[in-house]
Design an enzyme around this catalytic site. Structure first.
Site, PDB file in Angstrom:
ATOM      1  N   ASP A  92       0.800  -1.351   0.031  1.00  0.00           N
ATOM      2  CA  ASP A  92       0.077   0.025  -0.178  1.00  0.00           C
ATOM      3  C   ASP A  92       1.098   1.295   0.066  1.00  0.00           C
ATOM      4  OD1 ASP A  92      -2.261   1.740   0.098  1.00  0.00           O
ATOM      5  OD2 ASP A  92      -2.172   1.618   2.500  1.00  0.00           O
ATOM      6  N   GLU A 105      -1.550  -1.660  -4.627  1.00  0.00           N
ATOM      7  CA  GLU A 105      -2.919  -0.883  -4.873  1.00  0.00           C
ATOM      8  C   GLU A 105      -2.974  -0.100  -6.316  1.00  0.00           C
ATOM      9  OE1 GLU A 105      -5.638   1.219  -1.931  1.00  0.00           O
ATOM     10  OE2 GLU A 105      -4.236   2.637  -2.240  1.00  0.00           O
ATOM     11  N   ASP A 138      -1.986   0.972   7.606  1.00  0.00           N
ATOM     12  CA  ASP A 138      -1.268   0.774   5.945  1.00  0.00           C
ATOM     13  C   ASP A 138      -0.784  -0.605   5.794  1.00  0.00           C
ATOM     14  OD1 ASP A 138      -1.090   3.670   5.244  1.00  0.00           O
ATOM     15  OD2 ASP A 138      -0.076   3.873   7.337  1.00  0.00           O
TER      16      ASP A 138
END
Length: 170
Positions: free
Chosen positions: A11, A72, A145
């Site tokens: 991420d 992502e 995160d």
């Protein structure tokens, strides 16, 4: 039957980059090898923060030897500068993976949320709870995160498992 290769979930962010390395063993049993956050202090310039992200990810990849990276996908940000810096962070993260020979797979945030929680608009806390449950993480919550990175790795493992099943049906 040999275990499937480990997956590095990422991420990316310019200040905080979440990561999780997950392996899938016999019977599909998941093993969380490591998870955490790479922090790049805001007082540093963007190039200095990008170097920290790239260097620490390269070390992480070398020490845990994943074969694949789930990152992502691009999303739109309200602020153009924020979107640009996030894109740069994604770029150096992907570069670290490519340089190490990992195959790179991107998943939009809504796909990850729907894959784990069943709702493409699930909250970060809902995603964290389900990701930790699926990975057998008990007790203390991972930073958001890191749990987002774990969710990405789990989504990729599900996708890989589905592709293998479909291949067998051919």
């Amino acid at each position: 039957m040999s275990p499937a290769p480990a997956v590095l979930g990422l991420d990316p962010g310019s200040h905080r980059t979440g990561y999780a390395v997950v392996a899938s063993g016999a019977g599909g049993r998941l093993q969380l090898m490591t998870a955490g956050v790479i922090s790049a202090p805001a007082k540093l310039s963007v190039p200095e923060r990008l170097a920290i992200i790239h260097n620490q990810l390269s070390e992480l990849i070398q020490s845990h030897a994943p074969a694949e990276m789930a990152v992502e996908g691009v999303f739109t940000a309200k602020n153009a500068r924020t979107a640009l810096v996030l894109g740069q962070a994604r770029g150096v993260a992907i570069l670290a993976g490519v340089n190490a020979g990992l195959s790179i797979h991107e998943y939009p945030p809504a796909t990850v949320k729907k894959s784990l929680v069943g709702n493409g608009r699930a909250s970060k806390e809902q995603v964290r709870a389900m990701a930790q449950r699926l990975a057998g993480v008990n007790g203390k919550n991972l930073p958001l995160d890191a749990s987002d990175a774990l969710a990405l790795a789990l989504t990729h493992l599900q996708s890989r498992r589905l592709a293998a099943t479909l291949e067998k049906l051919k």
